[in-house]
Design an enzyme around this catalytic site. Sequence first.
Site, PDB file in Angstrom:
ATOM      1  N   ARG A 232       0.839  -1.186   0.000  1.00 36.55           N
ATOM      2  CA  ARG A 232       0.000   0.000   0.000  1.00 36.55           C
ATOM      3  C   ARG A 232       0.876   1.238   0.000  1.00 36.55           C
ATOM      4  O   ARG A 232       1.905   1.292   0.705  1.00 36.55           O
ATOM      5  CB  ARG A 232      -0.895   0.037   1.247  1.00 36.55           C
ATOM      6  CG  ARG A 232      -2.189  -0.776   1.120  1.00 36.55           C
ATOM      7  CD  ARG A 232      -3.093  -0.215   0.060  1.00 36.55           C
ATOM      8  NE  ARG A 232      -4.332  -0.989  -0.091  1.00 36.55           N
ATOM      9  CZ  ARG A 232      -4.464  -2.048  -0.873  1.00 36.55           C
ATOM     10  NH1 ARG A 232      -3.405  -2.516  -1.526  1.00 36.55           N
ATOM     11  NH2 ARG A 232      -5.623  -2.663  -0.974  1.00 36.55           N
ATOM     12  N   GLU A 261      -4.216   7.450  -4.928  1.00 37.92           N
ATOM     13  CA  GLU A 261      -4.438   6.796  -6.215  1.00 37.92           C
ATOM     14  C   GLU A 261      -5.775   7.258  -6.786  1.00 37.92           C
ATOM     15  O   GLU A 261      -6.701   7.502  -6.023  1.00 37.92           O
ATOM     16  CB  GLU A 261      -4.424   5.272  -6.043  1.00 37.92           C
ATOM     17  CG  GLU A 261      -3.087   4.718  -5.628  1.00 37.92           C
ATOM     18  CD  GLU A 261      -3.079   3.210  -5.510  1.00 37.92           C
ATOM     19  OE1 GLU A 261      -4.117   2.560  -5.788  1.00 37.92           O
ATOM     20  OE2 GLU A 261      -2.041   2.653  -5.130  1.00 37.92           O
ATOM     21  N   HIS A 279      -0.863   0.091  -9.731  1.00 34.56           N
ATOM     22  CA  HIS A 279      -1.581  -0.825  -8.833  1.00 34.56           C
ATOM     23  C   HIS A 279      -2.066  -2.060  -9.602  1.00 34.56           C
ATOM     24  O   HIS A 279      -3.259  -2.347  -9.673  1.00 34.56           O
ATOM     25  CB  HIS A 279      -2.763  -0.107  -8.178  1.00 34.56           C
ATOM     26  CG  HIS A 279      -3.216  -0.769  -6.916  1.00 34.56           C
ATOM     27  ND1 HIS A 279      -3.735  -0.076  -5.849  1.00 34.56           N
ATOM     28  CD2 HIS A 279      -3.242  -2.067  -6.557  1.00 34.56           C
ATOM     29  CE1 HIS A 279      -4.062  -0.929  -4.874  1.00 34.56           C
ATOM     30  NE2 HIS A 279      -3.775  -2.143  -5.282  1.00 34.56           N
TER      31      HIS A 279
HETATM   32  N1  LIG Z   1      -0.707  -4.316  -4.993  1.00 32.40           N
HETATM   33  C1  LIG Z   1      -1.743  -5.101  -4.968  1.00 32.40           C
HETATM   34  O1  LIG Z   1      -2.525  -5.186  -5.920  1.00 32.40           O
HETATM   35  C2  LIG Z   1      -2.022  -5.927  -3.741  1.00 32.40           C
HETATM   36  C3  LIG Z   1      -2.622  -7.190  -3.865  1.00 32.40           C
HETATM   37  C4  LIG Z   1      -2.931  -7.900  -2.690  1.00 32.40           C
HETATM   38  C5  LIG Z   1      -2.633  -7.372  -1.447  1.00 32.40           C
HETATM   39  N2  LIG Z   1      -2.048  -6.137  -1.400  1.00 32.40           N
HETATM   40  C6  LIG Z   1      -1.701  -5.564  -0.111  1.00 32.40           C
HETATM   41  O2  LIG Z   1      -0.805  -6.452   0.541  1.00 32.40           O
HETATM   42  C7  LIG Z   1      -1.116  -6.492   1.922  1.00 32.40           C
HETATM   43  C8  LIG Z   1      -0.660  -7.799   2.531  1.00 32.40           C
HETATM   44  O3  LIG Z   1      -1.441  -8.822   1.999  1.00 32.40           O
HETATM   45  P1  LIG Z   1      -1.396 -10.281   2.669  1.00 32.40           P
HETATM   46  O4  LIG Z   1      -2.489 -11.085   2.072  1.00 32.40           O
HETATM   47  O5  LIG Z   1      -0.014 -10.800   2.666  1.00 32.40           O
HETATM   48  O6  LIG Z   1      -1.801  -9.925   4.173  1.00 32.40           O
HETATM   49  P2  LIG Z   1      -1.536 -10.809   5.461  1.00 32.40           P
HETATM   50  O7  LIG Z   1      -2.437 -10.265   6.502  1.00 32.40           O
HETATM   51  O8  LIG Z   1      -1.557 -12.229   5.117  1.00 32.40           O
HETATM   52  O9  LIG Z   1      -0.027 -10.460   5.869  1.00 32.40           O
HETATM   53  C9  LIG Z   1       0.309  -9.236   6.471  1.00 32.40           C
HETATM   54  C10 LIG Z   1       1.484  -9.501   7.395  1.00 32.40           C
HETATM   55  O10 LIG Z   1       1.922  -8.264   7.927  1.00 32.40           O
HETATM   56  C11 LIG Z   1       2.193  -8.431   9.299  1.00 32.40           C
HETATM   57  N3  LIG Z   1       2.039  -7.129   9.950  1.00 32.40           N
HETATM   58  C12 LIG Z   1       0.894  -6.465  10.203  1.00 32.40           C
HETATM   59  N4  LIG Z   1       1.172  -5.288  10.794  1.00 32.40           N
HETATM   60  C13 LIG Z   1       2.538  -5.228  10.901  1.00 32.40           C
HETATM   61  C14 LIG Z   1       3.452  -4.262  11.415  1.00 32.40           C
HETATM   62  N5  LIG Z   1       3.001  -3.136  11.959  1.00 32.40           N
HETATM   63  N6  LIG Z   1       4.770  -4.520  11.348  1.00 32.40           N
HETATM   64  C15 LIG Z   1       5.220  -5.661  10.798  1.00 32.40           C
HETATM   65  N7  LIG Z   1       4.422  -6.635  10.307  1.00 32.40           N
HETATM   66  C16 LIG Z   1       3.088  -6.402  10.355  1.00 32.40           C
HETATM   67  C17 LIG Z   1       1.199  -9.457   9.775  1.00 32.40           C
HETATM   68  O11 LIG Z   1       1.695 -10.111  10.916  1.00 32.40           O
HETATM   69  C18 LIG Z   1       1.108 -10.398   8.581  1.00 32.40           C
HETATM   70  O12 LIG Z   1       2.011 -11.465   8.707  1.00 32.40           O
HETATM   71  C19 LIG Z   1      -2.632  -6.316   1.946  1.00 32.40           C
HETATM   72  O13 LIG Z   1      -3.062  -5.737   3.166  1.00 32.40           O
HETATM   73  C20 LIG Z   1      -2.879  -5.382   0.788  1.00 32.40           C
HETATM   74  O14 LIG Z   1      -2.918  -4.051   1.258  1.00 32.40           O
HETATM   75  C21 LIG Z   1      -1.738  -5.418  -2.482  1.00 32.40           C
HETATM   76  O1  LIG Z   2      -5.619  -5.320  -1.640  1.00 34.56           O
HETATM   77  C1  LIG Z   2      -5.788  -5.849  -2.738  1.00 34.56           C
HETATM   78  O2  LIG Z   2      -6.485  -6.847  -2.950  1.00 34.56           O
HETATM   79  C2  LIG Z   2      -5.073  -5.275  -3.901  1.00 34.56           C
HETATM   80  O3  LIG Z   2      -4.487  -4.046  -3.627  1.00 34.56           O
HETATM   81  C3  LIG Z   2      -5.896  -5.260  -5.159  1.00 34.56           C
HETATM   82  O4  LIG Z   2      -6.646  -4.087  -5.228  1.00 34.56           O
HETATM   83  P1  LIG Z   2      -7.607  -3.943  -6.519  1.00 34.56           P
HETATM   84  O5  LIG Z   2      -8.716  -4.929  -6.302  1.00 34.56           O
HETATM   85  O6  LIG Z   2      -8.070  -2.520  -6.494  1.00 34.56           O
HETATM   86  O7  LIG Z   2      -6.770  -4.278  -7.711  1.00 34.56           O
END
Ligand SMILES: NC(=O)c1ccc[n+]([C@@H]2O[C@H](COP(=O)([O-])OP(=O)(O)OC[C@H]3O[C@@H](n4cnc5c(N)ncnc54)[C@H](O)[C@@H]3O)[C@@H](O)[C@H]2O)c1
Ligand SMILES: O=C(O)[C@H](O)COP(=O)(O)O
Length: 529
Positions: A232, A261, A279
């Site tokens: 993020r 964004e 993104h």
């Molecule tokens: N760019 C994209 O399109 C995209 C796609 C999917 C997810 N994401 C982002 O990725 C993030 C992570 O996804 P995920 O499925 O791995 O989540 P998840 O909850 O499985 O993993 C997050 C990890 O972060 C750790 N964590 C939480 N707060 C913390 C802190 N303050 N310091 C250190 N570690 C901490 C948690 O313990 C956990 O292990 C989502 O929250 C989302 O915002 C982005």
């Molecule tokens: O948190 C997520 O699942 C990703 O950031 C994907 O976001 P989007 O659905 O807007 O592509």
Amino acid sequence: MNKPVVLVAEELSEAGLAVLGADFEVRHTDGADRSQLLPALAEVDALIVRSATQVDAEAIAAAPKLRVVARAGVGLDNVDVEAATKAGVMVVNAPTSNITSAAEQTLALILASARNTAQAHAALKNGEWKRSKYTGVELDEKVVGILGLGKIGQLVAQRLQPFGVELIAYDPYLPPARAAQMGVKLLSLEEVLKQADFITVHLPKSKETVGLIGDRELHQVKPSVRIINVARGGIVDEGALYSAIKEGRVAGAGLDVFSKEPCTDSPLFELDQVVVTPHLGASTHEAQEKAGTQVARSVKLALAGEFVPDAVNVQGGVVAEDVKPGLPLAEKLGRVFTALAGEVATKLDVEVRGEIASEDVRVIELAALKGVFTDVIEEQVTYVNAPLLAKDRGLTVELVTSSESPDWRNVVTVRGVLADGRQVSVSGTLSGPRQITKIVEVNGYEMEIEPTAHLAFFTYTDRPGIVGVVGRLLGEHGVNIASMQVARSTKGGNALIALTVDSAIPADVIDQIGSEIGAESGRSVDLEG
Ligand SMILES: NC(=O)c1ccc[n+]([C@@H]2O[C@H](COP(=O)([O-])OP(=O)(O)OC[C@H]3O[C@@H](n4cnc5c(N)ncnc54)[C@H](O)[C@@H]3O)[C@@H](O)[C@H]2O)c1
Ligand SMILES: O=C(O)[C@H](O)COP(=O)(O)O
């Protein structure tokens, strides 16, 4: 009968729309445009979003009929979950739908940053054959620091291992042993900053994580470090990153997400060492098909009043198949309990006995609590707000489980103490292969009652003629008795009549019966409502 309205506020896959099918009126709007979103919410039962729609308290207040917000993806930082919960609105997401795609996008940006792929591509397409300028680095024998070793962080770790890297991570919530199993060494944030050649961020956006990598942290890193953010925007402070790259304290960055964004004009875009994408982490056909179908299925469950495994603001975890029949039973027992009590108790025990008690049955407690409030609260009572309603009324709830059960039946009991100290209890069983439900105990009296649509209970002092009065009065008002059971503590002592009838008993008839038999209490429950 109007179909429930589902508002799709962002791109949803065809597969997801197909799962919604013809059961709903599906409408579309631009969730990023508040002037379109807010008015579109007026009649909506379910709202489907991704990351661009801000589902804040204002949006939730604009949707008086809203029962579920479904996020077709992982991150929920654009949904005010607390406001949704207060409003009794379930929030669901698709927690694993796009994690592979996000992990692969991370690898893409790590390699693109290491080898200046995007920059060389743009130069060559611009007619410039430049090689030394785009000399990059290998991953082999480098140290990769993962911030957040959750679902995506772990997939990234797995995919990086074949590149011969050393994996370290910062994640205070993960047991070191778990990380070690993955070949990852858990370190403090400072240690990761100091040692890493690549830092990749896989944290949720929260008060804790916004600005986690700021100016101070970017003075602790190796000048050769490359920073990748596919989580993020804002977790890595963009101003601090810009300065660090300009001053040569950071070698480069690969960014898929931005603090605001859409983002089309960041100063970071001027820097040749920065590769960016809009993104795209979840933007694959596979991820969108999974996200769409998963949230569509959750919407169907939620609008059917069923428990939804991917709900994030409902206690109860994933419901085992043999526990599921306990949910409607527990909800009915909660409604009967409140009818018998005539008020909200001060303390409630929800007891689950039998084989199903070895499963996670917290959701049975939730279903009972939903039933307790269903007939006495104006607003819609859901799995989401039932605990809040209990808290607001000072009702303490305890789940009691035991695998022991008479005759091995699964028994759910809702037992409570009222303000004046009176105890009320009602039990029901799930029995046989089809888990038939029956009410088997009311206030300590053994019964055998089908929890059908219309029930009534009268407590009174045992004496001759009572059954006749009840039968006469119901007959005079055209209410047909399907079953009647009488139980008493002792001859001439406290007694209970439990009835199942074919139609709702009007309140004045309940009162008339109560007065003619000198009932201590008379209540009816219409379970179809
Ligand atoms: N760019 C994209 O399109 C995209 C796609 C999917 C997810 N994401 C982002 O990725 C993030 C992570 O996804 P995920 O499925 O791995 O989540 P998840 O909850 O499985 O993993 C997050 C990890 O972060 C750790 N964590 C939480 N707060 C913390 C802190 N303050 N310091 C250190 N570690 C901490 C948690 O313990 C956990 O292990 C989502 O929250 C989302 O915002 C982005
Ligand atoms: O948190 C997520 O699942 C990703 O950031 C994907 O976001 P989007 O659905 O807007 O592509």
